[in-house]
Design a protein around this motif. Structure first.
Motif, mmCIF file in Angstrom:
data_model
loop_
_atom_site.group_PDB
_atom_site.id
_atom_site.type_symbol
_atom_site.label_atom_id
_atom_site.label_comp_id
_atom_site.label_asym_id
_atom_site.label_seq_id
_atom_site.Cartn_x
_atom_site.Cartn_y
_atom_site.Cartn_z
ATOM 1 N N VAL A 1 3.281 14.689 -10.657
ATOM 2 C CA VAL A 1 4.552 15.324 -11.048
ATOM 3 C C VAL A 1 5.188 14.538 -12.192
ATOM 4 C CG1 VAL A 1 6.906 15.864 -10.330
ATOM 5 C CG2 VAL A 1 4.991 16.407 -8.818
ATOM 6 N N MET A 2 5.200 13.210 -12.066
ATOM 7 C CA MET A 2 5.798 12.396 -13.130
ATOM 8 C C MET A 2 5.023 12.564 -14.438
ATOM 9 S SD MET A 2 6.950 8.921 -11.175
ATOM 10 C CE MET A 2 7.539 8.994 -9.480
ATOM 11 N N ASP B 1 3.808 -4.004 -15.640
ATOM 12 C CA ASP B 1 3.496 -4.924 -14.552
ATOM 13 C C ASP B 1 3.258 -4.215 -13.231
ATOM 14 O OD1 ASP B 1 3.390 -7.414 -13.103
ATOM 15 O OD2 ASP B 1 5.409 -6.924 -12.394
ATOM 16 N N LYS B 2 4.037 -3.163 -12.941
ATOM 17 C CA LYS B 2 3.959 -2.510 -11.639
ATOM 18 C C LYS B 2 3.053 -1.286 -11.627
ATOM 19 C CE LYS B 2 6.400 -5.476 -9.475
ATOM 20 N NZ LYS B 2 7.731 -5.333 -8.930
ATOM 21 N N GLY C 1 2.201 4.162 -22.102
ATOM 22 C CA GLY C 1 1.594 3.191 -21.192
ATOM 23 C C GLY C 1 2.584 2.455 -20.322
ATOM 24 N N LYS C 2 3.806 2.981 -20.198
ATOM 25 C CA LYS C 2 4.824 2.322 -19.388
ATOM 26 C C LYS C 2 5.334 3.259 -18.288
ATOM 27 C CE LYS C 2 4.931 -0.889 -22.556
ATOM 28 N NZ LYS C 2 6.082 -1.043 -23.445
ATOM 29 N N ALA C 3 5.881 2.665 -17.272
ATOM 30 C CA ALA C 3 6.693 3.347 -16.244
ATOM 31 C C ALA C 3 5.889 4.221 -15.283
ATOM 32 C CB ALA C 3 7.823 4.175 -16.863
ATOM 33 N N ILE C 4 4.954 4.986 -15.801
ATOM 34 C CA ILE C 4 4.091 5.821 -14.954
ATOM 35 C C ILE C 4 2.674 5.694 -15.487
ATOM 36 C CG2 ILE C 4 5.939 7.475 -14.442
ATOM 37 C CD1 ILE C 4 4.437 9.412 -16.400
ATOM 38 N N PRO C 5 1.679 5.963 -14.655
ATOM 39 C CA PRO C 5 0.298 5.915 -15.153
ATOM 40 C C PRO C 5 0.153 6.908 -16.314
ATOM 41 C CG PRO C 5 0.347 6.142 -12.757
ATOM 42 C CD PRO C 5 1.745 6.340 -13.232
ATOM 43 N N ALA C 6 -0.591 6.542 -17.327
ATOM 44 C CA ALA C 6 -0.741 7.399 -18.504
ATOM 45 C C ALA C 6 -1.229 8.786 -18.085
ATOM 46 C CB ALA C 6 -1.710 6.769 -19.487
ATOM 47 N N GLY D 1 9.551 4.701 -11.253
ATOM 48 C CA GLY D 1 9.144 5.892 -11.996
ATOM 49 C C GLY D 1 10.338 6.793 -12.257
ATOM 50 N N TYR D 2 10.057 8.044 -12.569
ATOM 51 C CA TYR D 2 11.130 8.973 -12.913
ATOM 52 C C TYR D 2 11.893 9.395 -11.664
ATOM 53 C CZ TYR D 2 8.373 9.334 -17.211
ATOM 54 O OH TYR D 2 7.682 9.049 -18.357
ATOM 55 N N ASP D 3 13.161 9.702 -11.829
ATOM 56 C CA ASP D 3 14.040 10.049 -10.720
ATOM 57 C C ASP D 3 13.838 11.516 -10.331
ATOM 58 O OD1 ASP D 3 16.006 10.380 -8.865
ATOM 59 O OD2 ASP D 3 17.591 9.462 -10.072
ATOM 60 N N LEU D 4 12.728 11.774 -9.630
ATOM 61 C CA LEU D 4 12.398 13.140 -9.220
ATOM 62 C C LEU D 4 13.433 13.684 -8.245
ATOM 63 C CD1 LEU D 4 8.563 12.742 -8.652
ATOM 64 C CD2 LEU D 4 9.763 13.482 -10.727
ATOM 65 N N LEU D 5 13.980 12.789 -7.453
ATOM 66 C CA LEU D 5 14.957 13.198 -6.453
ATOM 67 C C LEU D 5 16.138 13.891 -7.132
ATOM 68 C CD1 LEU D 5 15.537 12.999 -3.441
ATOM 69 C CD2 LEU D 5 16.587 10.778 -3.845
#
Lengths: 466, 466
Positions: B439-440, B423-424, B456-461, A190-194
């Motif tokens: 937060v994301m 996928d993840k 629809g990628k990287a983080i849940p919508a 995910g996003y680099d919150l750190l």
């Protein structure tokens, strides 16, 4: 009828008891300052002892419209810890436990109120250290280092704080507790919150626990002093060291004015008529240190140093570093107060930057003495001034602004390692266009729509959501 | 009457001409895949040649409700480049110029469509390299590496892509062009937008130019092969190397199944009856490499390796690495398709993770062979399967999910270096609570409220703004 802030104070006192919440104006006055020298009185000071207490305090403050200003040792010199809109100062000094040191996993887990030096002292017996070593490391807290993304002389080789933070526990503006980062080596999904939270100056979240990456102490180190009749030759040395692919732990530069200022005070052996000195430290295995030191001495001589000295033992090294270490104190003796600037330029523009700083000082008739992390292109011009002399204050401010503008024009940045706070807000637009600033404001609005957390810092205040 | 996507296509064709916008379904089919193996047809494909064209394309797409999916070489194996909601694929392959290489400043400025290997080839004559070397480096683009925060075997010593990106030019969802980061060494002021955008998989912005930090090529390197009858002894070796404060460039592990799979194919000299082999590479000055290699051989033997070989020349090194390099290809020969997993665990939980992977494979009656970046705790269990065999597909999926869950339970992460993609997404909640994900999602809403960019990628919508 009570004002909101009085209701807020009463709610805090009720929640935590009168002994743990400072409301007396004399007590609050002690938290009105940081090292920037300006003064803003807060409404209350609270010393949380757990994450749960931070959550509760943030929720109470938010409910009563009190801004929340996290504070460590108050060594900030850009105003990051000043309660500019009043509110609640969260003094994190009682959350000061080292939670774990795991040399195998190269991690130290700490609470934010642990002073930097205390962690270093705890790590040393394990043969480890934490890389960020800001000038304030004897007092400043690790939470403050994280908030300001602190650097230090050794960030040339080791990087700044953000390169060494592996995880954070934080409290958001709505009181939610969030853990970001992780103990594994690779980037979490995910996003680099750190990275977003490190250096955010407490404007996006209150840090309540920190996992720091720790490094093995180098088995050997050596300091080299190189003395120059011409600043240009010092700069040539720096470039030649980098081109030779040597990576010293630090390359510090003191200019003519700084030398004149520290030498009578510290007797570090910097010749009074030098135009510049470089202090170069190398570390690593004894053999590698030996080789690198010899090569650097060669390069310095070849680049025009009139004298090169290599410290053979700890006492000699301490003596050479003394002049650098006392720089701020020495400059502070020149007048009632000293203004500390923090700007960067690309490494190869350092001479131009230093010459510009000199010219600006002459133009505005203020003394400017400069110490620089020359390997990083990070300059700290210091301007001694008398706060009672309003004309001098105005000239100091004008010179200071011109110095920042000149460095940005050379491709640099309005701040290197001291943060934006309130001090650099007016100069941010020199470096960023409206689109860049708008992105930062959108992130602030996304995480803290009501501007509860350290409002008015780090980025220009966002427009309110309507 | 035309549908929205047809209006969008027509607008794109009108803006850029029919030769530069692919709308034919056969053409679009070529962009329906990435290396993940799933298929989603887009509405149009456009090949921008400048930042201005990206801006225009994003604005047109947004106006017509077409999602924008940036794409490099399509080697993504988590689905990050799949147009799951249709829309416009921005194929960045024509923005493929190396803009500048500045060895003094240690920076390479590139367009996002430059293949990783092409930059490496351009840097080599200067004596430099770019640190990230994903398995796909012969084809994958630097824009893709930035989007996925790619790693590779050498990230043990050198870190992943985000550690080497100094600046980005990006186009936001509203078509604004923003430059983040800077050419100076220290962190730029304000929030760390650079770190936020690297690894965001194109969901926050389209990358149009990249400033990469480059490193001097090490003058010498050496590869050591250590062969183990017991996996545990290989893990002990890794721990002992780290405890001895050696930092190899890479430590790769192949498990029993992987050895059996690659050896008949590559003849790399890995004994067929070994439980594990380690491939350890050290780099640096010839003297340092000599010392480190000798010490590592000692440690491996002391930790129970039954055989240790050190490659003396390039040909021997290439031979030893061959088995590692062909791992995916060899696994792919075992069945019609191979599923590539990417998970991490804390380094000291590697044995438990590998044993868990074996047990899960047995439970679900699927073959699992594993190659791992053992120094980083990053595992790639590979599961060969036949997509026509629905029962096997279901068992593969079940085993795969259990592997991820087991690694997270050991303190690991659902992805190491291959990104989240689609996928993840289902496994993210194993690692993050609702607060972290929220937060994301807030950040996504802040920068792309209409979900224009790679939705629809990287983080849940995220929930839509109302």
């Amino acid at each position: 009828m009570w004002s909101t802030s009085e209701q807020g104070r009463a709610a805090l006192v009720q929640a935590f008891g009168p002994r743990r919440v400072l409301t007396d104006s004399r007590d609050r006055m002690a938290y009105a300052y940081d090292a920037t020298g300006e003064k803003y009185l807060c409404d209350a000071v609270f010393f949380p002892e757990s994450t749960a207490e931070v959550v509760e305090a943030v929720r109470i403050a938010r409910r009563h419209g009190l801004p929340v200003v996290p504070r460590g040792a108050g060594t900030n010199i850009s105003g990051g810890t000043l309660p500019v809109r009043g509110g609640l100062v969260l003094a994190m000094n009682r959350m000061n436990r080292i939670l774990a040191i795991d040399p195998d996993d190269r991690i130290a887990a700490v609470q934010p109120g642990v002073p930097n030096i205390q962690l270093q002292q705890a790590l040393a017996p394990h043969g480890f250290f934490f890389a960020a070593d800001p000038g304030s490391h004897r007092v400043s807290t690790l939470g403050g280092n994280v908030a300001e993304n602190s650097g230090g002389p050794h960030c040339l080789k080791y990087g700044v704080t953000t390169n060494h933070v592996r995880g954070l526990e934080v409290v958001l503006a709505d009181g939610e507790v969030v853990r970001v980062g992780g103990r594994t080596q690779e980037a979490p999904p995910g996003y680099d919150l750190l990275a977003l939270l490190v250096g955010a100056e407490g404007t996006l979240a209150v840090v309540t626990a920190i996992d720091l990456h720790i490094l093995p102490l180098p088995p050997s180190r050596r300091t080299i002093l190189a003395v120059y009749d011409q600043l240009e030759a010092a700069a040539t040395t720096v470039s030649a060291i980098v081109a030779a692919r040597l990576v010293p732990a630090s390359i510090e530069l003191l200019d003519r004015g700084m030398i004149a200022c520290v030498e009578p005070f510290a007797h570090a052996g910097y010749p009074a008529d030098a135009d510049a000195v470089l202090l170069i430290e190398v570390d690593g295995t004894p053999a590698a240190v030996e080789r690198a030191a010899a090569r650097i001495a060669e390069i310095a001589t070849g680049s025009g140093a009139r004298q090169v000295r290599s410290a053979r033992d700890q006492a000699e090294q301490d003596a050479l570093w003394l002049g650098r270490r006392v720089a701020y104190g020495a400059a502070a003796r020149l007048s009632a107060h000293v203004w500390t600037q923090d700007v960067t330029v690309p490494r190869d523009r350092m001479v131009e930057a230093l010459r510009a700083v000199e010219a600006i000082g002459r133009k505005w008739r203020v003394q400017v003495v400069t110490v620089a992390h020359a390997g990083d292109g990070n300059l700290h011009p210091l301007i001694p001034f008398n706060p009672q002399d309003h004309d001098e204050v105005e000239r100091m401010k004008a010179a200071d602004h011109e110095i920042v503008a000149a460095c940005v024009k050379l491709g640099g940045s309005v701040t290197g390692e001291h943060g934006v706070g309130i001090d650099k807000l007016p100069t941010l637009p020199l470096q960023y266009g409206p689109a860049e600033l708008e992105v930062m404001q959108r992130l602030k609005r996304a995480l803290d729509p009501d501007e509860v957390l350290n409002p008015g810092k780090a980025i220009p205040a966002p427009r309110r959501n309507v």
